[in-house]
Design a protein around this motif. Sequence first.
Motif, PDB file in Angstrom:
ATOM      1  N   GLN A 188      32.221  31.542  48.197  1.00 42.56           N
ATOM      2  CA  GLN A 188      31.723  31.765  46.840  1.00 42.56           C
ATOM      3  C   GLN A 188      31.483  33.250  46.606  1.00 42.56           C
ATOM      4  OE1 GLN A 188      31.358  30.108  43.982  1.00 42.56           O
ATOM      5  NE2 GLN A 188      30.501  31.960  43.080  1.00 42.56           N
ATOM      6  N   GLU A 189      30.945  33.943  47.598  1.00 43.65           N
ATOM      7  CA  GLU A 189      30.706  35.379  47.458  1.00 43.65           C
ATOM      8  C   GLU A 189      32.018  36.134  47.267  1.00 43.65           C
ATOM      9  OE1 GLU A 189      28.141  37.186  50.384  1.00 43.65           O
ATOM     10  OE2 GLU A 189      26.899  35.373  50.477  1.00 43.65           O
ATOM     11  N   VAL A 190      33.027  35.787  48.051  1.00 39.22           N
ATOM     12  CA  VAL A 190      34.328  36.446  47.920  1.00 39.22           C
ATOM     13  C   VAL A 190      34.948  36.094  46.572  1.00 39.22           C
ATOM     14  CG1 VAL A 190      36.656  36.676  48.879  1.00 39.22           C
ATOM     15  CG2 VAL A 190      34.683  36.508  50.424  1.00 39.22           C
ATOM     16  N   TYR A 191      34.858  34.837  46.187  1.00 48.39           N
ATOM     17  CA  TYR A 191      35.385  34.393  44.894  1.00 48.39           C
ATOM     18  C   TYR A 191      34.781  35.197  43.743  1.00 48.39           C
ATOM     19  CZ  TYR A 191      35.986  31.388  40.785  1.00 48.39           C
ATOM     20  OH  TYR A 191      36.258  30.909  39.524  1.00 48.39           O
ATOM     21  N   ALA A 192      33.471  35.411  43.787  1.00 45.23           N
ATOM     22  CA  ALA A 192      32.799  36.174  42.728  1.00 45.23           C
ATOM     23  C   ALA A 192      33.347  37.598  42.649  1.00 45.23           C
ATOM     24  CB  ALA A 192      31.290  36.191  42.962  1.00 45.23           C
ATOM     25  N   GLU A 193      33.779  38.150  43.780  1.00 44.32           N
ATOM     26  CA  GLU A 193      34.318  39.512  43.823  1.00 44.32           C
ATOM     27  C   GLU A 193      35.747  39.606  43.291  1.00 44.32           C
ATOM     28  OE1 GLU A 193      34.096  40.687  47.921  1.00 44.32           O
ATOM     29  OE2 GLU A 193      31.928  40.406  47.997  1.00 44.32           O
ATOM     30  N   VAL A 194      36.557  38.558  43.489  1.00 43.95           N
ATOM     31  CA  VAL A 194      38.003  38.668  43.221  1.00 43.95           C
ATOM     32  C   VAL A 194      38.522  37.784  42.092  1.00 43.95           C
ATOM     33  CG1 VAL A 194      38.497  39.386  45.595  1.00 43.95           C
ATOM     34  CG2 VAL A 194      38.648  36.958  44.984  1.00 43.95           C
ATOM     35  N   ARG A 195      37.687  36.969  41.506  1.00 46.00           N
ATOM     36  CA  ARG A 195      38.188  36.018  40.508  1.00 46.00           C
ATOM     37  C   ARG A 195      38.815  36.685  39.288  1.00 46.00           C
ATOM     38  NH1 ARG A 195      32.540  33.186  39.193  1.00 46.00           N
ATOM     39  NH2 ARG A 195      31.360  35.056  38.689  1.00 46.00           N
ATOM     40  N   ASP A 196      38.438  37.923  39.009  1.00 46.95           N
ATOM     41  CA  ASP A 196      39.023  38.627  37.871  1.00 46.95           C
ATOM     42  C   ASP A 196      40.248  39.456  38.266  1.00 46.95           C
ATOM     43  OD1 ASP A 196      37.076  37.595  36.158  1.00 46.95           O
ATOM     44  OD2 ASP A 196      35.699  39.261  36.572  1.00 46.95           O
ATOM     45  N   ASP A 197      40.660  39.337  39.530  1.00 49.66           N
ATOM     46  CA  ASP A 197      41.799  40.114  40.042  1.00 49.66           C
ATOM     47  C   ASP A 197      43.064  39.273  40.213  1.00 49.66           C
ATOM     48  OD1 ASP A 197      40.106  42.328  40.215  1.00 49.66           O
ATOM     49  OD2 ASP A 197      39.576  41.894  42.303  1.00 49.66           O
ATOM     50  N   GLY A 198      43.092  38.076  39.628  1.00 46.02           N
ATOM     51  CA  GLY A 198      44.261  37.212  39.787  1.00 46.02           C
ATOM     52  C   GLY A 198      44.224  36.387  41.053  1.00 46.02           C
TER      53      GLY A 198
END
Length: 191
Positions: free
Chosen positions: A95-105
């Motif tokens: 979830q932490e990684v997802y929050a960081e990269v979800r706007d990067d495709g």
Amino acid sequence: MRRVAGAMLAGLLLAGCSTGSDAVDVNNGGEFRFVEGTPRGEVIPEPERATAPEFSGTLLGGGEFSSEELAGDVAVLNFWGSWCGPCRVETPAFQEVYAEVRDDGVEFLGLNVKEVDEQFALAFVDRFGIEFPSLYDPKGEVALAFRDYPATAIPSTIVLDREGRVAAVYTGEISQDDLRRVLDRMLEEDA
């Protein structure tokens, strides 16, 4: 006593074949095949990648999902269960990684498997504040669709590139750092 010891030894041998880099896939129509995951933080070279199978299903809490929705994005597919000890560590880290990269495709999709009741999975997602969607797949049908990859060990993670090809496969828990390294490589491919 010998019978008990024999049964315990057989159980240990079977358990030893269900995880790790040389896991045995026993759910592929009764076929035994040795499968191998990628080393931590490593990516399958582009010419060696195979197209991921198409799949669909029902999301936790309702709604339909098709793998076509992942087209054009890097995708992290994580096979998990609320009953899985390592998943209690890995899923919140994802979830932490997802929050960081979800706007990067980058898309994340959980695949909840071998769950006896959807309510357990929903409680798990709520407890850990998981924002990415998960399919409710108690029979493990999506894992079976990935029969050429070790997705039947829980947790397992498969990373797809933007072309929908399998770029990395992990059996067992994967750290945030390893996942970030893989995602960075996937995002660099298109830069």
